[in-house]
Scaffold this motif. Structure first.
Motif, PDB file in Angstrom:
ATOM      1  N   UNK A  45       4.592   2.904  -8.287  1.00  0.00           N
ATOM      2  CA  UNK A  45       4.240   3.101  -6.875  1.00  0.00           C
ATOM      3  C   UNK A  45       2.834   3.625  -6.662  1.00  0.00           C
ATOM      4  N   UNK A  46       2.134   4.041  -7.735  1.00  0.00           N
ATOM      5  CA  UNK A  46       0.758   4.517  -7.583  1.00  0.00           C
ATOM      6  C   UNK A  46      -0.254   3.565  -8.217  1.00  0.00           C
ATOM      7  N   UNK A  47       0.201   2.435  -8.708  1.00  0.00           N
ATOM      8  CA  UNK A  47      -0.694   1.501  -9.398  1.00  0.00           C
ATOM      9  C   UNK A  47      -1.742   0.930  -8.437  1.00  0.00           C
ATOM     10  N   UNK A  95       0.760  -1.247   0.000  1.00  0.00           N
ATOM     11  CA  UNK A  95       0.000   0.000   0.000  1.00  0.00           C
ATOM     12  C   UNK A  95       0.784   1.287   0.000  1.00  0.00           C
ATOM     13  N   UNK A  96       1.971   1.322   0.584  1.00  0.00           N
ATOM     14  CA  UNK A  96       2.719   2.576   0.698  1.00  0.00           C
ATOM     15  C   UNK A  96       3.530   2.847  -0.561  1.00  0.00           C
ATOM     16  N   UNK A  97       3.279   3.992  -1.173  1.00  0.00           N
ATOM     17  CA  UNK A  97       4.035   4.370  -2.363  1.00  0.00           C
ATOM     18  C   UNK A  97       5.493   4.650  -2.013  1.00  0.00           C
ATOM     19  N   UNK A  98       5.729   5.279  -0.864  1.00  0.00           N
ATOM     20  CA  UNK A  98       7.104   5.607  -0.467  1.00  0.00           C
ATOM     21  C   UNK A  98       7.931   4.345  -0.247  1.00  0.00           C
ATOM     22  N   UNK A  99       7.347   3.357   0.432  1.00  0.00           N
ATOM     23  CA  UNK A  99       8.047   2.086   0.655  1.00  0.00           C
ATOM     24  C   UNK A  99       8.348   1.410  -0.682  1.00  0.00           C
ATOM     25  N   UNK A 100       7.384   1.436  -1.592  1.00  0.00           N
ATOM     26  CA  UNK A 100       7.591   0.823  -2.908  1.00  0.00           C
ATOM     27  C   UNK A 100       8.748   1.495  -3.648  1.00  0.00           C
ATOM     28  N   UNK A 101       8.825   2.819  -3.559  1.00  0.00           N
ATOM     29  CA  UNK A 101       9.864   3.561  -4.276  1.00  0.00           C
ATOM     30  C   UNK A 101      11.246   3.288  -3.696  1.00  0.00           C
ATOM     31  N   UNK A 102      11.394   3.446  -2.378  1.00  0.00           N
ATOM     32  CA  UNK A 102      12.729   3.316  -1.796  1.00  0.00           C
ATOM     33  C   UNK A 102      13.231   1.877  -1.865  1.00  0.00           C
ATOM     34  N   UNK A 141      -5.647  -1.205   1.136  1.00  0.00           N
ATOM     35  CA  UNK A 141      -4.486  -1.141   2.033  1.00  0.00           C
ATOM     36  C   UNK A 141      -3.736   0.183   1.917  1.00  0.00           C
ATOM     37  N   UNK A 142      -4.288   1.112   1.144  1.00  0.00           N
ATOM     38  CA  UNK A 142      -3.662   2.422   0.937  1.00  0.00           C
ATOM     39  C   UNK A 142      -4.493   3.499   1.628  1.00  0.00           C
ATOM     40  N   UNK A 143      -3.844   4.326   2.445  1.00  0.00           N
ATOM     41  CA  UNK A 143      -4.556   5.395   3.131  1.00  0.00           C
ATOM     42  C   UNK A 143      -5.215   6.364   2.170  1.00  0.00           C
TER      43      UNK A 143
END
Length: 490
Positions: A439-441, A401-408, A446-448
């Protein structure tokens, strides 16, 4: 060219950990796979804070790959001993924290001063009733550059309510274009955390990230606007009266708090040109500095341009412009500016810690040889780097769900693929676009962001999946498709 696999290099040998049982590359790949699974389990099942989860997984991967405690943490006796955790955290935050901090304060001044309302009202008057959805989309696109996604929703939701109520049409017709604009800038353009973090992890000049963000993001948002118009005519969602009242109450409370702190809004609306000047100044300066190295040789002029175009300097100039044009000149005290700036920094602590933990994860992958083993395996598989980056980011995004986690996490995995090959800054910037797009797909339960959209605009879970989730997928696929196409010529 990003459609070619990277050359392989021999991974540095480590002993101990899982490698004692599974030798060589197979052991390193096993460590990587178990690390990703552990990360997802900690975040999804145990609801562990992403910063803590990334830190724990980084340590586990390092030990599993055979790194010593000294390599991971350094030693108390030798202050100059190499510590992957400290180097990983400090290396990324030294670049990212300043940019995110300055960008956040800039966005807050624009928000509190009424710049968003001025922008949307001017565009609505300019485009008229029939093209109000387009005006909302442009508002999200422009205002979304300096402002976080959730702040943009909060500030602009009442304008969406008013437009939908006046027309009697579905709120989706106005909310979705706005959300597409906010989401595109949040995913593809600095100073937002995702692209800034990826640029820091992959060592790319922000000017190239801005340029490729525009190149990939504009077609993506146009595709999303087309879908917004289609779904808005087929699914009717009324204006949520309870949220209209709640938002108005919240805004009144915020204004009362601001007035108590000495922050008073001028009755005169903010000029559209002022908003464009403040937002456009740092983008222009950064881009000018990036391309001065191409157009100019070693000269004093180039040094001056590069100084003013450094992201730290460019964003500071823009912030001072906002202080003057939107604050001091409109009656704010210096205490008011300090209050708004300080308050805006409170929500970014979590973002910075997650980004820093991503830097640790990348450093551990590199230092242990896991990253090189992954690079060798992916290169042997023959997948284009840009496709691989998008797929990994998509899987991580959908899973946790977290875009930031997916990116890093994705940036740490693909970094050795890029460092092993001869990729230009422009090419790596396109990989960042692919990672950001992934990361936005398919934003779902589960995404806020999914629940924020459903709550603010009164959309049922089923209709949110049909509208918002698909909208994000359209943005993701279109952005990646453009990045992949452009990579053929870079």
């Amino acid at each position: 060219m990003l459609l070619a696999a990277s050359p392989t290099q021999e991974a540095p040998p480590h002993t101990g950990g899982l490698l004692a049982l599974i030798p060589g590359t197979a052991g390193l790949l096993t460590v990587a796979a178990l690390g990703i699974v552990l990360l997802l389990v900690l975040i999804i099942k145990f609801r562990l804070q992403p910063f803590v989860a990334l830190l724990a997984v980084s340590i586990a991967v390092g030990l599993g790959a055979g790194l010593s405690v000294t390599e991971l943490f350094g030693t108390v006796q030798k202050s100059d001993a190499v510590s992957l955790i400290e180097d990983g955290m400090g290396g990324i935050l030294g670049h990212v924290a300043i940019i995110i901090g300055l960008g956040t304060m800039l966005g807050s001044i624009l928000e509190v001063s009424g710049g968003a309302e001025a922008l949307s009202n001017r565009l609505l008057n300019l485009f008229g009733e029939k093209r109000a959805p387009l005006a909302m989309g442009l508002t999200g696109l422009i205002f979304g550059i300096p402002v976080f996604f959730d702040v943009g929703i909060f500030v602009l939701a009442p304008i969406v309510y008013a437009a939908a109520k006046r027309s009697g049409k579905s709120i989706l017709l106005y909310a979705m274009p706005l959300l597409a604009g906010l989401s595109m800038t949040h995913a593809f353009l600095p100073p937002h955390p995702g692209p800034v973090a990826a640029a820091g992890l992959l060592k790319v000049d922000l000017g190239w990230v801005i340029l490729m963000g525009v190149v990939c993001g504009i077609p993506a948002v146009l595709a999303a606007w087309a879908y917004s118009a289609w779904i808005g005519k087929r699914v009717f969602v009324p204006v949520p009266q309870d949220m209209v009242e709640a938002t108005e109450d919240a805004k009144k409370a915020i204004r009362a708090e601001q007035e108590a702190s000495g922050i008073t809004r001028s009755e005169k609306p903010v000029a559209l040109g002022t908003v464009f000047t403040i937002i456009g100044t740092p983008l222009f300066l950064i881009l000018l500095a990036t391309f001065s190295s191409i157009a100019l040789g070693e000269s004093t002029l180039r040094s001056v341009i590069e100084f003013f175009g450094h992201p730290f300097v460019a964003l500071t100039i823009a912030l001072f412009l906002a202080y003057w044009l939107l604050g001091i000149r409109r009656g704010w005290s210096r205490k008011s500016l300090e209050t708004v700036s300080t308050a805006s920094l409170k929500p970014i602590g979590n973002i910075l810690l997650v980004v820093g933990a991503g830097g640790i994860f990348g450093a551990v992958l590199q230092g242990s040889g896991v990253a090189q083993a992954l690079a060798d395996t992916f290169s042997d598989a023959g997948l284009p780097v840009i496709l691989l980056a998008w797929l990994i980011s998509v899987v991580l995004r959908v899973a946790q769900g977290s875009a930031t986690v997916a990116i890093v996490t994705t940036a740490g995995i693909v970094a050795p693929l890029l460092s092993a090959g001869d990729f230009s800054q422009a090419a790596v910037a396109l990989v960042i676009m692919a990672i950001s797009a992934g990361s936005i797909f398919a934003s779902h339960v589960n995404d806020g962001g999914f629940w924020m959209v459903a709550k603010y605009f009164g959309i049922s879970e089923r209709d949110t999946l049909k509208s918002w989730t698909v909208l994000e997928s359209v943005l993701s696929v279109a952005g990646f498709a453009v990045a992949a196409l452009v990579s053929l010529f870079v």
